[in-house]
Design a protein around this motif. Sequence first.
Motif, PDB file in Angstrom:
ATOM      1  N   CYS A  98       0.844  -1.193   0.000  1.00 19.24           N
ATOM      2  CA  CYS A  98       0.000   0.000   0.000  1.00 19.24           C
ATOM      3  C   CYS A  98       0.881   1.245   0.000  1.00 19.24           C
ATOM      4  O   CYS A  98       2.030   1.209   0.400  1.00 19.24           O
ATOM      5  CB  CYS A  98      -0.894   0.025   1.233  1.00 19.24           C
ATOM      6  SG  CYS A  98      -2.038  -1.357   1.300  1.00 19.24           S
ATOM      7  N   TYR A  99       0.288   2.347  -0.430  1.00 15.58           N
ATOM      8  CA  TYR A  99       1.020   3.612  -0.459  1.00 15.58           C
ATOM      9  C   TYR A  99       0.039   4.755  -0.221  1.00 15.58           C
ATOM     10  O   TYR A  99      -1.157   4.626  -0.439  1.00 15.58           O
ATOM     11  CB  TYR A  99       1.746   3.805  -1.801  1.00 15.58           C
ATOM     12  CG  TYR A  99       0.816   3.735  -2.985  1.00 15.58           C
ATOM     13  CD1 TYR A  99       0.229   4.896  -3.484  1.00 15.58           C
ATOM     14  CD2 TYR A  99       0.504   2.532  -3.580  1.00 15.58           C
ATOM     15  CE1 TYR A  99      -0.641   4.839  -4.556  1.00 15.58           C
ATOM     16  CE2 TYR A  99      -0.359   2.469  -4.653  1.00 15.58           C
ATOM     17  CZ  TYR A  99      -0.930   3.631  -5.137  1.00 15.58           C
ATOM     18  OH  TYR A  99      -1.800   3.570  -6.184  1.00 15.58           O
ATOM     19  N   ILE A 100       0.598   5.861   0.251  1.00 11.68           N
ATOM     20  CA  ILE A 100      -0.197   7.064   0.491  1.00 11.68           C
ATOM     21  C   ILE A 100       0.482   8.214  -0.234  1.00 11.68           C
ATOM     22  O   ILE A 100       1.691   8.414  -0.106  1.00 11.68           O
ATOM     23  CB  ILE A 100      -0.287   7.378   1.997  1.00 11.68           C
ATOM     24  CG1 ILE A 100      -1.012   6.246   2.726  1.00 11.68           C
ATOM     25  CG2 ILE A 100      -0.990   8.719   2.225  1.00 11.68           C
ATOM     26  CD1 ILE A 100      -0.997   6.391   4.241  1.00 11.68           C
ATOM     27  N   LEU A 101      -0.305   8.964  -0.993  1.00  9.24           N
ATOM     28  CA  LEU A 101       0.181  10.192  -1.614  1.00  9.24           C
ATOM     29  C   LEU A 101      -0.284  11.334  -0.720  1.00  9.24           C
ATOM     30  O   LEU A 101      -1.472  11.437  -0.416  1.00  9.24           O
ATOM     31  CB  LEU A 101      -0.401  10.348  -3.022  1.00  9.24           C
ATOM     32  CG  LEU A 101      -0.173   9.180  -3.990  1.00  9.24           C
ATOM     33  CD1 LEU A 101      -0.830   9.468  -5.334  1.00  9.24           C
ATOM     34  CD2 LEU A 101       1.292   8.890  -4.168  1.00  9.24           C
ATOM     35  N   ASP A 160       1.316  19.498   3.630  1.00 11.60           N
ATOM     36  CA  ASP A 160       0.933  19.506   5.043  1.00 11.60           C
ATOM     37  C   ASP A 160       0.906  18.104   5.636  1.00 11.60           C
ATOM     38  O   ASP A 160       0.390  17.912   6.732  1.00 11.60           O
ATOM     39  CB  ASP A 160      -0.443  20.145   5.217  1.00 11.60           C
ATOM     40  CG  ASP A 160      -0.465  21.599   4.797  1.00 11.60           C
ATOM     41  OD1 ASP A 160       0.552  22.284   5.023  1.00 11.60           O
ATOM     42  OD2 ASP A 160      -1.488  22.042   4.243  1.00 11.60           O
ATOM     43  N   ASN A 161       1.430  17.119   4.894  1.00 11.95           N
ATOM     44  CA  ASN A 161       1.397  15.706   5.295  1.00 11.95           C
ATOM     45  C   ASN A 161      -0.021  15.184   5.427  1.00 11.95           C
ATOM     46  O   ASN A 161      -0.279  14.248   6.180  1.00 11.95           O
ATOM     47  CB  ASN A 161       2.165  15.464   6.597  1.00 11.95           C
ATOM     48  CG  ASN A 161       3.653  15.419   6.363  1.00 11.95           C
ATOM     49  OD1 ASN A 161       4.107  14.898   5.343  1.00 11.95           O
ATOM     50  ND2 ASN A 161       4.413  15.958   7.276  1.00 11.95           N
ATOM     51  N   THR A 162      -0.943  15.777   4.701  1.00 16.37           N
ATOM     52  CA  THR A 162      -2.332  15.318   4.680  1.00 16.37           C
ATOM     53  C   THR A 162      -2.481  14.315   3.544  1.00 16.37           C
ATOM     54  O   THR A 162      -2.170  14.641   2.392  1.00 16.37           O
ATOM     55  CB  THR A 162      -3.291  16.501   4.454  1.00 16.37           C
ATOM     56  OG1 THR A 162      -3.073  17.459   5.484  1.00 16.37           O
ATOM     57  CG2 THR A 162      -4.736  16.039   4.462  1.00 16.37           C
ATOM     58  N   PRO A 163      -2.946  13.106   3.836  1.00 20.50           N
ATOM     59  CA  PRO A 163      -3.146  12.131   2.760  1.00 20.50           C
ATOM     60  C   PRO A 163      -4.160  12.641   1.730  1.00 20.50           C
ATOM     61  O   PRO A 163      -5.225  13.136   2.085  1.00 20.50           O
ATOM     62  CB  PRO A 163      -3.687  10.902   3.490  1.00 20.50           C
ATOM     63  CG  PRO A 163      -3.194  11.055   4.890  1.00 20.50           C
ATOM     64  CD  PRO A 163      -3.216  12.539   5.149  1.00 20.50           C
ATOM     65  N   VAL A 164      -3.781  12.535   0.473  1.00 20.59           N
ATOM     66  CA  VAL A 164      -4.635  12.947  -0.624  1.00 20.59           C
ATOM     67  C   VAL A 164      -5.220  11.716  -1.315  1.00 20.59           C
ATOM     68  O   VAL A 164      -6.333  11.742  -1.816  1.00 20.59           O
ATOM     69  CB  VAL A 164      -3.839  13.800  -1.639  1.00 20.59           C
ATOM     70  CG1 VAL A 164      -4.688  14.188  -2.820  1.00 20.59           C
ATOM     71  CG2 VAL A 164      -3.259  15.025  -0.964  1.00 20.59           C
ATOM     72  N   ILE A 224      -5.837  10.522 -11.881  1.00 15.97           N
ATOM     73  CA  ILE A 224      -5.488  11.782 -12.529  1.00 15.97           C
ATOM     74  C   ILE A 224      -6.486  12.083 -13.642  1.00 15.97           C
ATOM     75  O   ILE A 224      -6.963  13.204 -13.770  1.00 15.97           O
ATOM     76  CB  ILE A 224      -4.044  11.752 -13.055  1.00 15.97           C
ATOM     77  CG1 ILE A 224      -3.075  11.666 -11.880  1.00 15.97           C
ATOM     78  CG2 ILE A 224      -3.745  12.973 -13.913  1.00 15.97           C
ATOM     79  CD1 ILE A 224      -1.653  11.396 -12.260  1.00 15.97           C
ATOM     80  N   ALA A 225      -6.824  11.079 -14.435  1.00 19.95           N
ATOM     81  CA  ALA A 225      -7.759  11.277 -15.535  1.00 19.95           C
ATOM     82  C   ALA A 225      -9.127  11.730 -15.026  1.00 19.95           C
ATOM     83  O   ALA A 225      -9.794  12.542 -15.664  1.00 19.95           O
ATOM     84  CB  ALA A 225      -7.902   9.988 -16.344  1.00 19.95           C
ATOM     85  N   VAL A 251      -1.267  16.148  -9.803  1.00 14.12           N
ATOM     86  CA  VAL A 251       0.081  15.653  -9.498  1.00 14.12           C
ATOM     87  C   VAL A 251       0.943  16.713  -8.828  1.00 14.12           C
ATOM     88  O   VAL A 251       1.878  16.384  -8.108  1.00 14.12           O
ATOM     89  CB  VAL A 251       0.809  15.098 -10.743  1.00 14.12           C
ATOM     90  CG1 VAL A 251       0.103  13.874 -11.272  1.00 14.12           C
ATOM     91  CG2 VAL A 251       0.959  16.150 -11.815  1.00 14.12           C
ATOM     92  N   TRP A 252       0.638  17.982  -9.027  1.00 11.10           N
ATOM     93  CA  TRP A 252       1.433  19.047  -8.416  1.00 11.10           C
ATOM     94  C   TRP A 252       1.102  19.222  -6.941  1.00 11.10           C
ATOM     95  O   TRP A 252       1.782  19.943  -6.229  1.00 11.10           O
ATOM     96  CB  TRP A 252       1.243  20.351  -9.179  1.00 11.10           C
ATOM     97  CG  TRP A 252       1.741  20.199 -10.576  1.00 11.10           C
ATOM     98  CD1 TRP A 252       0.989  20.098 -11.705  1.00 11.10           C
ATOM     99  CD2 TRP A 252       3.098  20.061 -10.994  1.00 11.10           C
ATOM    100  NE1 TRP A 252       1.796  19.921 -12.788  1.00 11.10           N
ATOM    101  CE2 TRP A 252       3.093  19.896 -12.386  1.00 11.10           C
ATOM    102  CE3 TRP A 252       4.314  20.062 -10.323  1.00 11.10           C
ATOM    103  CZ2 TRP A 252       4.258  19.742 -13.126  1.00 11.10           C
ATOM    104  CZ3 TRP A 252       5.472  19.907 -11.056  1.00 11.10           C
ATOM    105  CH2 TRP A 252       5.437  19.758 -12.443  1.00 11.10           C
ATOM    106  N   GLU A 253       0.052  18.566  -6.448  1.00  9.08           N
ATOM    107  CA  GLU A 253      -0.285  18.602  -5.022  1.00  9.08           C
ATOM    108  C   GLU A 253       0.504  17.573  -4.220  1.00  9.08           C
ATOM    109  O   GLU A 253       0.573  17.656  -3.007  1.00  9.08           O
ATOM    110  CB  GLU A 253      -1.776  18.320  -4.815  1.00  9.08           C
ATOM    111  CG  GLU A 253      -2.698  19.385  -5.304  1.00  9.08           C
ATOM    112  CD  GLU A 253      -4.153  19.015  -5.094  1.00  9.08           C
ATOM    113  OE1 GLU A 253      -4.431  18.006  -4.418  1.00  9.08           O
ATOM    114  OE2 GLU A 253      -5.017  19.729  -5.599  1.00  9.08           O
ATOM    115  N   ILE A 254       1.070  16.583  -4.883  1.00  6.93           N
ATOM    116  CA  ILE A 254       1.742  15.487  -4.196  1.00  6.93           C
ATOM    117  C   ILE A 254       3.152  15.909  -3.785  1.00  6.93           C
ATOM    118  O   ILE A 254       3.979  16.257  -4.617  1.00  6.93           O
ATOM    119  CB  ILE A 254       1.813  14.227  -5.084  1.00  6.93           C
ATOM    120  CG1 ILE A 254       0.431  13.842  -5.574  1.00  6.93           C
ATOM    121  CG2 ILE A 254       2.492  13.083  -4.348  1.00  6.93           C
ATOM    122  CD1 ILE A 254      -0.581  13.623  -4.478  1.00  6.93           C
TER     123      ILE A 254
END
Length: 75
Positions: free
Chosen positions: A21-24, A28-32, A57-58, A64-67
């Motif tokens: 698993c992964y988190i983007l 602010d270290n808020t998961p998106v 993304i689609a 992607v610029w928020e990550i």
Amino acid sequence: MQSHLKYRKQALSKLTNEIGCYILADLDNTPVYVGKSIDGIRKRVGRHLTSARSDIIANRQIDVWEIAFVWAYPL
């Protein structure tokens, strides 16, 4: 190569390519976005960040610029 693409490629190379698993997260270290990968976390995150064919993304669920951070949790 443009500097942001070079940075992105370098950052992706540090991720594990194990399944899990992964988190983007944003600055602010808020998961998106939270996702799972059955073919390798590095590959999956790379598709999110570089490919317009990525579903999240689609469908404009993330930009992607928020990550800013990717947290990986391999199995």
